[in-house]
Enzyme design. Structure first.
Site, PDB file in Angstrom:
ATOM      1  N   LYS A 179       0.815  -1.219   0.000  1.00 34.69           N
ATOM      2  CA  LYS A 179       0.000   0.000   0.000  1.00 34.69           C
ATOM      3  C   LYS A 179       0.842   1.260   0.000  1.00 34.69           C
ATOM      4  O   LYS A 179       0.463   2.261  -0.600  1.00 34.69           O
ATOM      5  CB  LYS A 179      -0.956   0.006   1.198  1.00 34.69           C
ATOM      6  CG  LYS A 179      -2.111  -0.958   1.026  1.00 34.69           C
ATOM      7  CD  LYS A 179      -3.257  -0.618   1.956  1.00 34.69           C
ATOM      8  CE  LYS A 179      -4.440  -1.541   1.688  1.00 34.69           C
ATOM      9  NZ  LYS A 179      -5.515  -1.385   2.646  1.00 34.69           N
ATOM     10  N   LYS A 213      -4.524  -9.098  -6.824  1.00 35.38           N
ATOM     11  CA  LYS A 213      -5.741  -9.272  -6.047  1.00 35.38           C
ATOM     12  C   LYS A 213      -6.868  -8.367  -6.585  1.00 35.38           C
ATOM     13  O   LYS A 213      -6.581  -7.245  -6.987  1.00 35.38           O
ATOM     14  CB  LYS A 213      -5.392  -8.879  -4.607  1.00 35.38           C
ATOM     15  CG  LYS A 213      -6.356  -9.283  -3.563  1.00 35.38           C
ATOM     16  CD  LYS A 213      -5.866  -8.832  -2.190  1.00 35.38           C
ATOM     17  CE  LYS A 213      -6.063  -7.344  -1.978  1.00 35.38           C
ATOM     18  NZ  LYS A 213      -5.861  -6.882  -0.603  1.00 35.38           N
ATOM     19  N   LYS A 237     -10.379  -2.672  -4.378  1.00 38.11           N
ATOM     20  CA  LYS A 237     -11.159  -1.439  -4.520  1.00 38.11           C
ATOM     21  C   LYS A 237     -10.340  -0.347  -5.161  1.00 38.11           C
ATOM     22  O   LYS A 237     -10.870   0.565  -5.778  1.00 38.11           O
ATOM     23  CB  LYS A 237     -11.543  -0.890  -3.134  1.00 38.11           C
ATOM     24  CG  LYS A 237     -12.263  -1.817  -2.245  1.00 38.11           C
ATOM     25  CD  LYS A 237     -12.284  -1.254  -0.815  1.00 38.11           C
ATOM     26  CE  LYS A 237     -12.842  -2.292   0.133  1.00 38.11           C
ATOM     27  NZ  LYS A 237     -12.843  -1.900   1.526  1.00 38.11           N
TER      28      LYS A 237
HETATM   29  P1  TYM Z   1     -10.703  -4.851   3.743  1.00 37.57           P
HETATM   30  O1  TYM Z   1     -11.692  -3.780   3.979  1.00 37.57           O
HETATM   31  O2  TYM Z   1      -9.562  -4.588   2.828  1.00 37.57           O
HETATM   32  O3  TYM Z   1     -11.445  -6.138   3.191  1.00 37.57           O
HETATM   33  C1  TYM Z   1     -12.584  -6.680   3.836  1.00 37.57           C
HETATM   34  C2  TYM Z   1     -12.552  -8.189   3.754  1.00 37.57           C
HETATM   35  O4  TYM Z   1     -12.552  -8.612   2.368  1.00 37.57           O
HETATM   36  C3  TYM Z   1     -11.468  -9.506   2.145  1.00 37.57           C
HETATM   37  N1  TYM Z   1     -10.955  -9.311   0.777  1.00 37.57           N
HETATM   38  C4  TYM Z   1     -10.754 -10.306  -0.094  1.00 37.57           C
HETATM   39  N2  TYM Z   1     -10.940 -11.633   0.005  1.00 37.57           N
HETATM   40  C5  TYM Z   1     -10.648 -12.378  -1.081  1.00 37.57           C
HETATM   41  N3  TYM Z   1     -10.183 -11.864  -2.254  1.00 37.57           N
HETATM   42  C6  TYM Z   1      -9.996 -10.533  -2.404  1.00 37.57           C
HETATM   43  N4  TYM Z   1      -9.575 -10.040  -3.551  1.00 37.57           N
HETATM   44  C7  TYM Z   1     -10.283  -9.692  -1.294  1.00 37.57           C
HETATM   45  N5  TYM Z   1     -10.211  -8.342  -1.080  1.00 37.57           N
HETATM   46  C8  TYM Z   1     -10.624  -8.143   0.185  1.00 37.57           C
HETATM   47  C9  TYM Z   1     -10.425  -9.136   3.192  1.00 37.57           C
HETATM   48  O5  TYM Z   1      -9.545 -10.213   3.457  1.00 37.57           O
HETATM   49  C10 TYM Z   1     -11.285  -8.795   4.391  1.00 37.57           C
HETATM   50  O6  TYM Z   1     -11.623  -9.961   5.120  1.00 37.57           O
HETATM   51  N6  TYM Z   1      -7.867  -4.835   7.871  1.00 37.57           N
HETATM   52  C11 TYM Z   1      -9.094  -5.288   7.314  1.00 37.57           C
HETATM   53  C12 TYM Z   1     -10.319  -4.820   8.073  1.00 37.57           C
HETATM   54  C13 TYM Z   1     -10.281  -5.059   9.537  1.00 37.57           C
HETATM   55  C14 TYM Z   1     -10.512  -6.283  10.186  1.00 37.57           C
HETATM   56  C15 TYM Z   1     -10.434  -5.989  11.585  1.00 37.57           C
HETATM   57  C16 TYM Z   1     -10.778  -7.567   9.739  1.00 37.57           C
HETATM   58  C17 TYM Z   1     -10.088  -4.111  10.493  1.00 37.57           C
HETATM   59  N7  TYM Z   1     -10.199  -4.676  11.716  1.00 37.57           N
HETATM   60  C18 TYM Z   1     -10.608  -6.985  12.521  1.00 37.57           C
HETATM   61  C19 TYM Z   1     -10.930  -8.561  10.697  1.00 37.57           C
HETATM   62  C20 TYM Z   1     -10.852  -8.270  12.060  1.00 37.57           C
HETATM   63  C21 TYM Z   1      -9.222  -4.753   5.882  1.00 37.57           C
HETATM   64  O7  TYM Z   1      -8.636  -3.782   5.539  1.00 37.57           O
HETATM   65  O8  TYM Z   1     -10.146  -5.429   5.117  1.00 37.57           O
END
Ligand code: TYM
Length: 333
Positions: A114, A198, A201
């Site tokens: 990132k 991947k 967004k």
């Molecule tokens: P974030 O917002 O980037 O993504 C949310 C969830 O979607 C999953 N994900 C994917 N899974 C499969 N293939 C993809 N291409 C893909 N893109 C996104 C992510 O693995 C995630 O589960 N840090 C985390 C948010 C967070 C969190 C937490 C998660 C903050 N606190 C506590 C679990 C527990 C994040 O940025 O996810």
């Protein structure tokens, strides 16, 4: 066995099929099991680690709530809330940032991706973001954390932080060491334009992802234009080797049908990609369009979405404020 579930999604717009298949679909199944206590967080504090337009952020917070509900999470049963509504997340993140080690954070690959080449210009929040994520999880004694494959390293860090806190303060088992719940079949959905990247967004081309708010025509066009290779559909799993785009499309099909790679491959063995793509479009449309329509409907009622968050914040605060009180006691405040 009953599970305490915690997970989060960033309200940064463009929630896509990767978020759905990697995380939200799993949230819904966990929500539907009466034995579980589930908490799903709209992680708005995480969102601001990258510059956000305040108006857009507010809109995206509501859109994330709408996506949870439209996908099938019941806000009466599960807690849906936004992270900034519960002060304990920020307080605990600071305490844990004094427990976590620089060396541990330096290993986080997502920060490197990132921050890109210009690390000096990345926010401190972007660097310490996995510590806030650990605080989110550990505040609620979560036993299981459903996430996509890209969050696996952050969860390992969370486990290390929990163990170090317990050791440092001599409070065995006070912070519960959580287990990741990562889809077995297909946990990393890739870009439709490049099977080595991947689905994300932040990718500039909208053709690289299927957004959960796309309409039928958009979905059909994106799948038609999705990158493939010149070969026919594989006849067995071995033939998928070195074919990331084929693997991704078959994976999406398999995951949406709750099926196995073997079954999907057998069905289309030796056929043209165009035949497969037609059926893939049908499956994506049949699963995503009802969600997309419901999101749009829910977005017309901001006060309903806000009331879900208000109720969720109140319920989450009850749990988190007790835990942070004990944490402060342990730390010596
Ligand atoms: P974030 O917002 O980037 O993504 C949310 C969830 O979607 C999953 N994900 C994917 N899974 C499969 N293939 C993809 N291409 C893909 N893109 C996104 C992510 O693995 C995630 O589960 N840090 C985390 C948010 C967070 C969190 C937490 C998660 C903050 N606190 C506590 C679990 C527990 C994040 O940025 O996810």
């Amino acid at each position: 066995m009953s599970k305490k579930i915690f997970s989060g999604v960033q309200p940064t717009g463009n929630l896509h099929l990767g978020n759905y298949l990697g995380a939200i679909k799993n949230f819904v199944e966990l929500n539907n099991d009466d034995a579980n206590e589930c908490i799903f967080c709209v992680v708005d504090l995480h969102a601001i680690t990258i510059k956000q337009d305040p108006k857009e952020l507010k809109k995206n917070i509501r859109e994330t709530v709408a996506t949870f509900v439209a996908s099938g999470i019941d806000p009466k049963k599960s807690i849906i809330f936004n992270q900034s509504g519960v002060a304990a997340h920020s307080e605990f993140a600071w305490i844990l940032s004094c427990v976590a080690r620089m060396g541990w954070l330096n290993r986080m690959t997502q920060f490197k991706e990132k921050a890109g080449k210009d690390k000096e210009k990345a926010s401190i929040g972007l660097y310490s973001y996995p510590v806030l994520m650990a605080a989110d999880i550990l505040l609620y004694d979560a036993t299981h954390v459903p996430v996509g494959d890209d969050q696996k390293q952050h969860l390992e860090l969370c486990r290390d932080i929990a163990q170090k806190f317990n050791n440092d303060f001599g409070v065995e088992n006070f912070l519960k060491v959580p287990e990741p719940l990562i889809q077995k079949v297909f946990s990393r959905i890739m870009s439709l334009k490049d099977g080595s990247k991947k689905m994300s967004k932040s990718e500039l081309s909208d053709l690289s992802r299927i957004n959960l708010t796309d309409d039928e025509d958009q979905i059909i066009t994106k799948i038609k234009k999705a990158k493939t290779d010149p070969l026919l559909m594989p006849k067995d799993i071995k033939e998928l080797e070195g074919r990331p785009e084929a693997q991704n499309l078959i994976g999406i099909y398999t995951s949406l049908n709750n099926s196995t790679f073997e079954t999907s491959i057998k069905k289309y063995a030796g056929k043209n990609f165009s035949d497969f793509k037609n059926e893939l479009s049908e499956v994506v449309v049949s699963k995503i369009i009802p969600i997309s329509k419901e999101i749009k409907k829910l977005l017309e009622d901001n006060s309903f979405l806000d009331s879900i968050l208000l109720d969720g914040v109140e319920r989450a605060n009850k749990i988190a404020s007790k835990k942070i009180k004990n944490i402060k006691e342990i730390v010596g405040f």
